[in-house]
Design a protein around this motif. Sequence first.
Motif, PDB file in Angstrom:
ATOM      1  N   ASP A   1       0.855  -1.183   0.000  1.00  0.00           N
ATOM      2  CA  ASP A   1       0.000   0.000   0.000  1.00  0.00           C
ATOM      3  C   ASP A   1       0.892   1.234   0.000  1.00  0.00           C
ATOM      4  O   ASP A   1       1.515   1.570   1.006  1.00  0.00           O
ATOM      5  CB  ASP A   1      -0.907  -0.011   1.230  1.00  0.00           C
ATOM      6  CG  ASP A   1      -1.883   1.161   1.237  1.00  0.00           C
ATOM      7  OD1 ASP A   1      -2.031   1.812   0.182  1.00  0.00           O
ATOM      8  OD2 ASP A   1      -2.478   1.431   2.296  1.00  0.00           O
ATOM      9  N   ALA A   2       1.007   1.896  -1.148  1.00  0.00           N
ATOM     10  CA  ALA A   2       1.864   3.077  -1.258  1.00  0.00           C
ATOM     11  C   ALA A   2       1.321   3.990  -2.350  1.00  0.00           C
ATOM     12  O   ALA A   2       0.752   3.530  -3.340  1.00  0.00           O
ATOM     13  CB  ALA A   2       3.305   2.672  -1.576  1.00  0.00           C
ATOM     14  N   GLU A   3       1.507   5.288  -2.151  1.00  0.00           N
ATOM     15  CA  GLU A   3       1.075   6.263  -3.141  1.00  0.00           C
ATOM     16  C   GLU A   3       1.891   6.123  -4.425  1.00  0.00           C
ATOM     17  O   GLU A   3       3.072   5.770  -4.400  1.00  0.00           O
ATOM     18  CB  GLU A   3       1.237   7.679  -2.593  1.00  0.00           C
ATOM     19  CG  GLU A   3       0.314   8.011  -1.422  1.00  0.00           C
ATOM     20  CD  GLU A   3      -1.122   8.216  -1.860  1.00  0.00           C
ATOM     21  OE1 GLU A   3      -1.327   8.662  -3.011  1.00  0.00           O
ATOM     22  OE2 GLU A   3      -2.023   7.927  -1.059  1.00  0.00           O
ATOM     23  N   THR A   4       1.245   6.421  -5.555  1.00  0.00           N
ATOM     24  CA  THR A   4       1.955   6.455  -6.836  1.00  0.00           C
ATOM     25  C   THR A   4       1.648   7.766  -7.541  1.00  0.00           C
ATOM     26  O   THR A   4       0.555   8.322  -7.383  1.00  0.00           O
ATOM     27  CB  THR A   4       1.533   5.288  -7.741  1.00  0.00           C
ATOM     28  OG1 THR A   4       0.108   5.325  -7.945  1.00  0.00           O
ATOM     29  CG2 THR A   4       1.915   3.954  -7.127  1.00  0.00           C
TER      30      THR A   4
ATOM     31  N   THR B   1      -4.522   2.094  -9.431  1.00  0.00           N
ATOM     32  CA  THR B   1      -3.762   2.968 -10.330  1.00  0.00           C
ATOM     33  C   THR B   1      -2.813   2.136 -11.172  1.00  0.00           C
ATOM     34  O   THR B   1      -2.366   1.052 -10.764  1.00  0.00           O
ATOM     35  CB  THR B   1      -2.958   4.013  -9.542  1.00  0.00           C
ATOM     36  OG1 THR B   1      -1.906   3.356  -8.822  1.00  0.00           O
ATOM     37  CG2 THR B   1      -3.842   4.782  -8.572  1.00  0.00           C
TER      38      THR B   1
ATOM     39  N   SER C   1       0.457   1.464  -9.477  1.00  0.00           N
ATOM     40  CA  SER C   1       0.364   0.526  -8.359  1.00  0.00           C
ATOM     41  C   SER C   1       0.380  -0.907  -8.872  1.00  0.00           C
ATOM     42  O   SER C   1       0.927  -1.805  -8.220  1.00  0.00           O
ATOM     43  CB  SER C   1      -0.904   0.784  -7.530  1.00  0.00           C
ATOM     44  OG  SER C   1      -2.076   0.363  -8.202  1.00  0.00           O
TER      45      SER C   1
END
Length: 466
Positions: free
Chosen positions: A267-270, A295, A298
């Motif tokens: 779970d991490a922003e892109t 995304t 992701s």
Amino acid sequence: MTSDLTRQDAVREAAASGIPAALADLGTLVRIPSIAFPGFDHGEVQRSAEAVAGLVRGTGLFEVVDIRRSAIPGTSEVGMPAVIATRAARNGRPTILLYAHHDVQPVGDDALWESPPFEPTLRDGRIYGRGAADDKAGVMAHIGALRALTEAVGTDFDLGVVLFFEGEEEAGSRSFAQFLSDNADELRADVIVVADSGNWDAQTPALTVSLRGNTRFTMRVRTLEHASHSGMFGGAVPDAMMAGVKLLATFWDDDGAVAVDGLTERDAETPPYSEETLRDEAGLPAGVRPIGTGTILSRIWNKPSITVTGIDAPSVANASNTLSPEIAVVISARLAPGQDARGAYEAIEAHLRAHAPFGAQLEFSDQDFGDPFLVDTSGWAVAAAREALHEGYGVEPVDIGVGGSIPFIADLVRDFPDAQILVTGVEDPHGRAHSPNESLHVETFRHALLAEALLLEKLDRRGPEA
């Protein structure tokens, strides 16, 4: 005394003037078909190592320049030749290890190349050829940066430098861990630069801060003791191709996302990345839909993927009305950062065994494992690298994840836990590494070489109190 600004200006001038020689030397390396895979002429890998070692010796910087091999654990074989060179640090300066690899991928179908794969060809600002980008350009970025530093400040600088140019990265780095053990004292460094990744685009530099892991293996599917007539027994007897197709289809859900219990996601922003950009960079034609959910980045950076990369079955030319008793497939899985590669393989094998149709017999072999990687971005070397990339490209760098894998980085982290690891590269999204018509964007290479030369100059000024 020469000012820092004057030194940096001198490095810039030296890097610019050295580009033609670096590209000419790159062309010489590309002409050597240094494929380390089984079945290819490994004498060419040796020839490539000798050519690289000659370029390293030509810098006049190193106390030791050797071509070395290490044993492949669990076998009676030795690995492919690697080039190692060392120069000791002085006056409290750090030591930097520069890594790249001089082996290349096989060509694939020659007919798909627009120019001969081992004849470097310049078209529209790009140099085409196998290894032109991945990763002989990485080798030459390192050597070119060292040449520029030497021309600008002379050979009497204090920075410690180690070169490690591997000869089997594309073939799985089977002797890598043993090579690290055999040469640990000489390879130890404060900063490690791995020049085997890419950039955001041809103009925007990047630091790779996450890499997916991977596991690769061969699976045999058997349903018959021998081939049988498809008319006599078809409809009552499952053939291996039918069983294999049904089994492989269970890997993905209707969206094309991986559907294997036990494979995890991160779970991490892109950053923003459009479907239009994906189509352009990947060559996805109109009418063919992207797969997965979430995304786009992701899906590529933070989620698993599974690809069938090879299959042994009757060819179209040899097709007959026969039920195949056995097929073999090569399966390559990319794993989200944070997942253990061996645990992921066990989950995939358990999935396959649980879903084998009609009691098909499965056999697994040739397993390879590579753990994912997450960079600690808090260190001083990361800050220095970002500054050098900005100065070299004239554009602020971005932090990126990469869907590919560099499994040996886990070995570097294990053996050199105090080293700061920087993953960079000279590739851009249109470089087509591993594919026909691989190419290097010349302007990207020019900026990458300059950025690395500026980084070396910064580290040479870094005193023990910094």
